[in-house]
Design an enzyme around this catalytic site. Structure first.
Site, PDB file in Angstrom:
ATOM      1  CE1 TYR A 163      33.703 -27.002  14.824  1.00  0.00           C
ATOM      2  CE2 TYR A 163      34.033 -24.774  14.015  1.00  0.00           C
ATOM      3  CZ  TYR A 163      33.470 -25.644  14.915  1.00  0.00           C
ATOM      4  OH  TYR A 163      32.658 -25.181  15.909  1.00  0.00           O
ATOM      5  N   GLY A 212      25.652 -20.006  12.044  1.00  0.00           N
ATOM      6  CA  GLY A 212      25.416 -18.723  12.702  1.00  0.00           C
ATOM      7  C   GLY A 212      24.201 -18.793  13.603  1.00  0.00           C
ATOM      8  CG  ASN A 263      28.458 -17.238   4.050  1.00  0.00           C
ATOM      9  OD1 ASN A 263      28.672 -18.336   3.569  1.00  0.00           O
ATOM     10  ND2 ASN A 263      29.079 -16.833   5.125  1.00  0.00           N
ATOM     11  N   GLY A 264      30.049 -14.091   4.121  1.00  0.00           N
ATOM     12  CA  GLY A 264      31.452 -13.857   3.792  1.00  0.00           C
ATOM     13  C   GLY A 264      31.967 -12.592   4.428  1.00  0.00           C
ATOM     14  CB  CYS A 318      26.204 -15.810   7.193  1.00  0.00           C
ATOM     15  SG  CYS A 318      26.569 -14.241   7.930  1.00  0.00           S
TER      16      CYS A 318
END
Ligand code: SF4
Length: 466
Positions: free
Chosen positions: A259, A40, A115-116, A10
């Protein structure tokens, strides 16, 4: 569709300005999410706080598919939060799984962006179910919501509940939470995912997964949110709670530099594009080869290929044309072969690769299926030799912290030697960034440690290795 690229879970964004007029914060949130779209693309949402009442809209698909002028103009308020999602838990098409998650509970409303990945989510879900909790999705965000709403019953404030939740939630989480009067932001004590803080000239406080989102709304970067830190903004004032800072060694995901993060973002003071070029330079030093040109697989392999070319002195060349509309095809995966899908996305530029010994650089090799096709396409385009270089080390272990690095049985390098992988993908030679070189690509700052578990098996939470 065919893409074997790894995905983040996310991107999150939050903004606060007491003096905000109309829908300007909703528009900023839209712009911030557009900048974070690479984190995302499956669902997104925005929530605004209009005079202590929270309104939200969310949906499946990308940000520009769900929000337009008309919708944004209706989203008036002086606090706004937003989220773009890639799903690991919950169905991809499930609107219920989209965030922000807006809940009504005894103390009012909360809009939660996460997020996670919460590594003890299953245990907590079961525990809460036994006390009557009902879930609408399988997301970890609902577990976060129950944790916060329960703690808020005993803690005097939302930020107090968030601080206390850090003793319960395990794993990776960056949180942006909006209450009727506050914006509360937190980063887990190991700091797996990046989260930064900025200010706009008009006084707005802005929080985002990456600095590229601050740039998108013309906010000045102030600093990274510290691992374990809770920040609360209310009545135009910001308060930082550092009780949990330094509680655990840092474990920022090193793959953000290789990345996940956008190349123009800065994480912990390090420009991501510099890290990527450095991976190429290090690869060229440790795995040189005689060749005529260096090419990168667009877009993620390009900075590293450029670094390889700089270090080796071999000319950098545009090896592929990328079809930027390929991701938008509505042909179902079962109607198109993987090879056709790769060909739709990438086309080798024959003029440059024909008759050449080619070094081709990409950020990673996960299952190996796409790279096999890439090597084949380069040979068909006339390359006389194809030498593959990966700017990350070999993926050998799964990730539990919010990315989709799969189980070991699906990782080509976990089940084959480097020589065997080279043979499978049809490369003349193959090499990976060395584990010993990883520390060179990230800032050496006091208190900042890194997670590299998918390469080394050394998990920051030791019980995750079991
Ligand atoms: Fe990042 Fe790998 Fe650690 Fe997951 S296991 S957080 S992908 S470094």
């Amino acid at each position: 569709m065919f893409d074997e690229k790894l995905k983040e879970e996310c991107g999150i964004f939050g903004i606060y300005n007491m003096e905000a007029v109309g829908s300007e914060l909703a528009v900023d949130t839209y712009l911030g999410l557009m900048a974070l779209q690479h984190r995302g693309q499956e669902a997104c949402g925005i929530a605004v706080n209009d005079n202590r009442e929270i309104f939200h809209h969310k949906g499946v698909g990308q940000v520009d598919e769900n929000f337009d002028d008309r919708r944004l103009n209706k989203m008036v308020g002086n606090i706004a939060v937003g989220h773009c999602r890639y799903s690991r838990t919950g169905s991809r098409k499930d609107k219920e799984a989209a965030q922000p998650l807006v809940i009504n509970y005894l103390k009012g409303q909360l809009a939660i962006c996460h997020n996670g990945s919460i590594t003890n989510a299953d245990k907590l879900r079961k525990e809460y179910s036994e006390f009557g909790a009902i879930y609408r999705s399988y997301t970890h965000t609902e577990v976060v919501a129950y944790t916060l709403s329960r703690l808020r019953m005993t803690e005097g404030s939302v930020e107090g509940a968030v601080l206390k939740a850090m003793d319960i939630l395990e794993g990776a989480y960056c949180l942006i939470v909006m209450s009727p009067t506050k914006l509360v932001v937190a980063r887990d004590p190991r700091g797996f995912r990046p989260l930064c803080f900025g200010r706009k000239k008009d006084g707005s406080y802005v929080f985002a997964s990456e600095t590229c989102a601050l740039d998108a709304v013309d906010a000045e970067f102030v600093r990274d949110v510290l691992p374990g830190e809770v920040i609360m903004v209310q009545n135009g004032q910001m308060m930082s709670i550092t009780t949990n800072v330094g509680k655990h060694p840092g474990a920022l995901c090193i793959f953000e530099y290789i990345y996940f993060a956008r190349t123009d973002s800065i994480i912990q003071g390090q420009f991501v594009n510099d890290s990527r070029r450095l991976t190429g330079r290090l690869l060229a030093k440790s795995h040189p080869v005689e060749a005529d040109i260096v090419i990168g697989v667009p877009d993620s392999g390009l900075p590293s290929a450029y670094g390889y070319a700089q270090e080796s002195g071999i000319p950098f060349e545009d090896g592929f044309a990328r079809n930027r509309y390929a991701g938008r095809t509505f042909i179902r995966p079962d109607q198109m072969s993987r090879e056709a899908a790769v060909r739709l996305k990438l086309n080798p530029i024959k003029k440059y690769v024909q008759g050449k010994r080619v070094v081709v650089v990409d950020d990673s090799i996960v299952r190996g299926t796409t790279f096999k096709i890439i090597v084949k396409m380069l040979r068909e385009a006339g390359a006389t030799e194809v030498h593959v270089r990966s700017s990350s080390p070999r993926f050998l272990h799964p990730c539990y912290y919010g990315t989709d690095v799969p189980d070991s049985d699906q990782l080509i390098c976990a089940n084959n030697t480097v020589e065997e992988v080279a043979k499978i993908i049809g490369a003349d030679s193959l090499a990976f960034l060395e584990i010993k070189d990883l520390p060179h690509i990230v800032p050496d700052m006091e208190g900042t440690g890194y997670c590299h578990a998918c390469f080394t098996g050394d998990y920051p939470c030791k019980e995750d290795a079991l």
